[in-house]
Design an enzyme around this catalytic site. Structure first.
Site, PDB file in Angstrom:
ATOM      1  N   LYS A 109      74.622  -8.286  24.610  1.00  0.00           N
ATOM      2  CA  LYS A 109      74.868  -7.815  23.242  1.00  0.00           C
ATOM      3  C   LYS A 109      74.263  -8.491  22.224  1.00  0.00           C
ATOM      4  O   LYS A 109      73.895  -9.714  22.604  1.00  0.00           O
ATOM      5  CB  LYS A 109      76.353  -7.436  22.880  1.00  0.00           C
ATOM      6  CG  LYS A 109      76.565  -6.480  21.920  1.00  0.00           C
ATOM      7  CD  LYS A 109      76.785  -5.040  22.640  1.00  0.00           C
ATOM      8  CE  LYS A 109      77.315  -4.014  21.581  1.00  0.00           C
ATOM      9  NZ  LYS A 109      77.652  -3.006  22.350  1.00  0.00           N
TER      10      LYS A 109
HETATM   11  N1  GLU Z   1      76.056   0.328  22.358  1.00  0.00           N
HETATM   12  C1  GLU Z   1      76.516   1.119  23.453  1.00  0.00           C
HETATM   13  C2  GLU Z   1      77.701   0.480  23.934  1.00  0.00           C
HETATM   14  O1  GLU Z   1      78.627  -0.047  23.474  1.00  0.00           O
HETATM   15  C3  GLU Z   1      75.317   1.564  24.457  1.00  0.00           C
HETATM   16  C4  GLU Z   1      74.627   0.397  25.045  1.00  0.00           C
HETATM   17  C5  GLU Z   1      73.481   0.736  25.840  1.00  0.00           C
HETATM   18  O2  GLU Z   1      73.047   1.781  25.956  1.00  0.00           O
HETATM   19  O3  GLU Z   1      72.776  -0.056  26.349  1.00  0.00           O
HETATM   20  O4  GLU Z   1      78.020   1.140  25.239  1.00  0.00           O
END
Ligand code: GLU
Length: 442
Positions: free
Chosen positions: A132
């Site tokens: 993240k």
């Molecule tokens: N931000 C989204 C989540 O928390 C998607 C992450 C992604 O598609 O890599 O799952």
């Protein structure tokens, strides 16, 4: 003949690894969301069997990068922003997870979000680890040019650890397709060739996938409908309350309304609105697109923010930020079921209160996994340069979500644990199994 000593074939015993779980870079008395995640892992350890000896792996992010992001502001000054990219685990594949732009972003938050991505990706069995990123900034205060310069400089700074086979960012809170396009372009300019697979959630004309924008909300609805079936809760007559009406809450609210449910309350950063007879969701979505918030929507009454948690409803969908459902409000919630569209909206204390009160919590790590599932489809399509139609994407998404949820439901029944603990059991076993297969280097 000389004898060479071989490395041990068996993994080290749990006694041989260090257990100092509080990293020196976080305040021990204020671990924030990372502290919640650690508690969630602790609850799972008794169910991991022999794999439990690798648990410490889950409690330490593999790699943390903190970057300074300086940019020229429109007024001629230079502003510095703090950026992060955390790769929690890469045992099952490259890091994967979104990038969030928010004024409250902290290292503890990004660490927790990266760990929840590891769990989520393993829960739906897509071949990724968890990662993240984020920048501590209120993007609403930036001009479009400043936003682009900040995104590009951040991408350049984290460019040393991301890549189509290393770590693949995606949209999250306050980031969107345009920001992914800038990230993809910056990475491509720096590496000398167009690399569409470095991010997902891109515009469809730039290697994005059909259905990606709606995927998280669609997954929330799909898993929510499955859970409702188990509770014998009829969606077509259910009342729904939604916190956050963006990409996740807005789409989930729309799909529930289309299935006949009454969306009676919606809360976002602008305020809380209520209508007992049910809100007209398409008009509300239009209002939010035009004004940026649900506040001021004419066909509803405005109520105090605190009252949102007490609204009479069967289904509650927190789809905003983490740590919203706490020991302070969990006792007042009237819903029979909570579907976590957001990441980390419920604290472990609140989880216990809700469990006690027989409120079913469908946890983030399965409920909102639809987004990353279609991100996976996007990445696969980019690699093969062959693009699928939306029908195929949605069908595959629903199949993966339903199968994953049904397996987790069974584990919850078999072990008499919450759905969160069941999801962690399934996911942690998958992660730690690959960890063990790969072995320790050197
Ligand atoms: N931000 C989204 C989540 O928390 C998607 C992450 C992604 O598609 O890599 O799952």
């Amino acid at each position: 003949m000389s004898k060479t000593s071989k490395p041990p074939v068996t993994a080290p015993s749990i006694a041989s690894v260090s257990h100092s779980l509080i990293p020196s870079y976080l305040k021990a008395d204020d671990l924030g969301p990372w502290g919640n995640y650690l508690q969630q892992v602790d609850r799972v350890v008794p169910y991991l069997g022999n794999l439990a000896r690798w648990t410490e792996t889950l409690k330490r992010p593999k790699r943390i990068l903190i970057v300074d992001v300086p940019i020229h502001m429109d007024d001629g000054t230079v502003a510095h922003f703090e950026g992060y990219r955390v790769q929690h685990n890469v045992s099952r594949g490259p890091g994967k997870g979104g990038v969030r732009f928010h004024q409250d972003v902290t290292l503890s938050e990004v660490m927790a979000l990266s760990a929840w991505m590891s769990i989520k990706n393993a829960a739906v069995n897509v071949p990724y680890g968890g990662a993240k990123g984020g920048i501590r900034v209120d993007p609403k205060k930036l001009s479009n040019g400043e936003l682009e310069r900040m995104t590009r400089r951040y991408t350049s700074e984290i460019g040393i650890i991301i890549g189509p086979n290393k770590d693949i960012p995606a949209p999250d809170v306050n980031t969107n397709e345009q920001i992914m396009a800038w990230m993809m372009d910056t990475y491509s300019m720096n590496t000398g060739s167009t690399a569409t697979g470095v991010v997902t959630g891109k515009p469809v004309d730039l290697g994005g996938s059909l259905g990606r924008r709606e995927a998280t909300g669609r997954g929330v609805f799909t898993v929510g409908a499955e859970a409702a079936r188990h509770l014998a809760l009829d969606i077509s007559t259910a009342r729904v309350a939604v916190q956050g009406f963006g990409n996740v809450g807005g789409v989930a609210g729309k799909l529930f309304a289309e299935a006949g449910a009454r969306v009676v309350a919606v809360q976002d950063h602008g305020g809380t609105i209520y209508r007992e007879a049910g809100l007209d969701v398409p008009s509300l979505l239009k209002h939010v697109a035009e004004t940026g918030s649900v506040a001021g929507f004419a066909q509803a009454e405005s109520i105090a923010n605190e009252l949102f948690w007490e609204v009479d409803c069967e289904i509650l969908i927190p789809a905003a930020l983490e740590q919203q459902i706490t020991a302070a409000n969990a006792g007042r919630i009237k819903a029979r079921m909570i579907i976590e569209g957001a990441n980390g909206p419920t604290t472990p204390e609140a989880d216990d209160i809700l469990h006690e009160r027989n409120v079913l919590v469908v946890p983030d790590v399965i409920a909102n996994a639809g987004g990353v599932t279609v991100s996976y489809f996007e990445w696969v399509q980019d690699f093969s340069s062959f693009f699928w139609d939306e029908e195929e994407i949605n069908a595959r998404l629903v199949k993966i979500m339903k199968e994953a949820f049904s397996g987790i439901w069974q584990v919850a029944q078999d072990n008499k644990v919450s759905l969160r603990t069941a999801t962690f059991i399934v996911a942690c076993k998958r992660i730690l199994h690959t960890r063990e297969l790969r072995g320790l280097y050197p």
